[in-house]
Design a protein around this motif. Structure first.
Motif, PDB file in Angstrom:
ATOM      1  N   VAL A  41    -132.249  13.260  71.933  1.00  0.00           N
ATOM      2  CA  VAL A  41    -133.268  14.036  71.216  1.00  0.00           C
ATOM      3  C   VAL A  41    -134.456  13.153  70.835  1.00  0.00           C
ATOM      4  N   MET A  42    -134.196  11.963  70.323  1.00  0.00           N
ATOM      5  CA  MET A  42    -135.299  11.074  69.926  1.00  0.00           C
ATOM      6  C   MET A  42    -136.113  10.622  71.140  1.00  0.00           C
ATOM      7  N   THR A  43    -135.458  10.412  72.268  1.00  0.00           N
ATOM      8  CA  THR A  43    -136.181  10.030  73.487  1.00  0.00           C
ATOM      9  C   THR A  43    -137.115  11.147  73.934  1.00  0.00           C
ATOM     10  N   LEU A  44    -136.625  12.377  73.915  1.00  0.00           N
ATOM     11  CA  LEU A  44    -137.474  13.506  74.282  1.00  0.00           C
ATOM     12  C   LEU A  44    -138.637  13.668  73.303  1.00  0.00           C
ATOM     13  N   CYS A  45    -138.378  13.454  72.020  1.00  0.00           N
ATOM     14  CA  CYS A  45    -139.454  13.531  71.022  1.00  0.00           C
ATOM     15  C   CYS A  45    -140.528  12.494  71.312  1.00  0.00           C
ATOM     16  N   ARG A  46    -140.110  11.270  71.663  1.00  0.00           N
ATOM     17  CA  ARG A  46    -141.077  10.211  71.973  1.00  0.00           C
ATOM     18  C   ARG A  46    -141.933  10.558  73.180  1.00  0.00           C
ATOM     19  N   LEU A  47    -141.402  11.326  74.102  1.00  0.00           N
ATOM     20  CA  LEU A  47    -142.180  11.723  75.273  1.00  0.00           C
ATOM     21  C   LEU A  47    -143.172  12.838  74.961  1.00  0.00           C
ATOM     22  N   VAL A  48    -142.836  13.691  74.012  1.00  0.00           N
ATOM     23  CA  VAL A  48    -143.691  14.840  73.679  1.00  0.00           C
ATOM     24  C   VAL A  48    -144.779  14.471  72.672  1.00  0.00           C
ATOM     25  N   LEU A  49    -144.457  13.650  71.691  1.00  0.00           N
ATOM     26  CA  LEU A  49    -145.384  13.367  70.586  1.00  0.00           C
ATOM     27  C   LEU A  49    -146.764  12.873  71.005  1.00  0.00           C
ATOM     28  N   PRO A  50    -146.908  11.991  71.999  1.00  0.00           N
ATOM     29  CA  PRO A  50    -148.270  11.546  72.347  1.00  0.00           C
ATOM     30  C   PRO A  50    -149.206  12.679  72.741  1.00  0.00           C
ATOM     31  N   CYS A  51    -148.691  13.732  73.329  1.00  0.00           N
ATOM     32  CA  CYS A  51    -149.538  14.874  73.698  1.00  0.00           C
ATOM     33  C   CYS A  51    -149.923  15.714  72.497  1.00  0.00           C
ATOM     34  N   LEU A  52    -149.196  15.559  71.399  1.00  0.00           N
ATOM     35  CA  LEU A  52    -149.460  16.373  70.212  1.00  0.00           C
ATOM     36  C   LEU A  52    -150.185  15.612  69.116  1.00  0.00           C
ATOM     37  N   CYS A  53    -150.438  14.326  69.333  1.00  0.00           N
ATOM     38  CA  CYS A  53    -151.081  13.512  68.299  1.00  0.00           C
ATOM     39  C   CYS A  53    -152.528  13.924  68.113  1.00  0.00           C
ATOM     40  N   ILE A  54    -152.930  13.937  66.858  1.00  0.00           N
ATOM     41  CA  ILE A  54    -154.311  14.254  66.514  1.00  0.00           C
ATOM     42  C   ILE A  54    -154.982  12.945  66.132  1.00  0.00           C
ATOM     43  N   ASN A  55    -155.965  12.555  66.911  1.00  0.00           N
ATOM     44  CA  ASN A  55    -156.714  11.329  66.635  1.00  0.00           C
ATOM     45  C   ASN A  55    -158.123  11.708  66.223  1.00  0.00           C
ATOM     46  N   SER A  56    -158.251  12.194  65.020  1.00  0.00           N
ATOM     47  CA  SER A  56    -159.548  12.634  64.535  1.00  0.00           C
ATOM     48  C   SER A  56    -160.349  11.463  64.009  1.00  0.00           C
ATOM     49  N   THR A  57    -161.642  11.405  64.354  1.00  0.00           N
ATOM     50  CA  THR A  57    -162.526  10.364  63.824  1.00  0.00           C
ATOM     51  C   THR A  57    -163.396  10.927  62.705  1.00  0.00           C
ATOM     52  N   ASP A  58    -163.196  12.161  62.359  1.00  0.00           N
ATOM     53  CA  ASP A  58    -163.948  12.802  61.292  1.00  0.00           C
ATOM     54  C   ASP A  58    -163.439  12.297  59.951  1.00  0.00           C
ATOM     55  N   PRO A  59    -164.257  11.556  59.184  1.00  0.00           N
ATOM     56  CA  PRO A  59    -163.780  10.967  57.922  1.00  0.00           C
ATOM     57  C   PRO A  59    -163.362  11.998  56.883  1.00  0.00           C
TER      58      PRO A  59
END
Length: 113
Positions: A41-59
């Motif tokens: 389960v943790m391995t599958l989560c690690r594969l999915v999370l990068p596609c769901l990460c929000i990298n907002s630069t809006d302060p």
């Protein structure tokens, strides 16, 4: 032709890997091995999370810990274009739905997804 075989071969490899994860989860659950189930389960989560990460630069967004509509749409769009992420996420939640009673340490990453 040869060009179309590349993506098809990659998809078949992904499908085989995800079927393997499902099989490991089923066997681990049957034998009461929560450690192995958690690892899958943790391995599958690690594969999915990068596609769901929000990298907002809006302060402002970062300061309040929120997301903007355009940022959320960006994540949805990125996830929607990734057949790998969608297939992995589907397998992850099928495993959690069927064998979640045997999970121990892997609930936090599931909630993060």
């Amino acid at each position: 032709g040869a060009q179309s075989e590349g993506p098809l071969k990659a998809y078949r490899m992904l499908e085989t890997a995800l079927q393997g994860c499902t099989t490991i989860a089923r066997v681990a659950h049957f034998h009461g091995n929560s450690g192995a189930l958690d690892t899958v389960v943790m391995t599958l989560c690690r594969l999915v999370l990068p596609c769901l990460c929000i990298n907002s630069t809006d302060p402002v967004t970062q300061a309040v810990g929120g997301t903007t509509t355009s940022t959320r749409q960006s994540v949805v769009s990125r996830f929607g274009r990734s057949s790998r992420a969608m297939a992995t996420c589907q397998t992850l939640f099928q495993i959690v739905r069927k064998y979640g009673g045997g999970q121990r340490e892997s609930w936090k990453p599931v909630v993060q997804v």
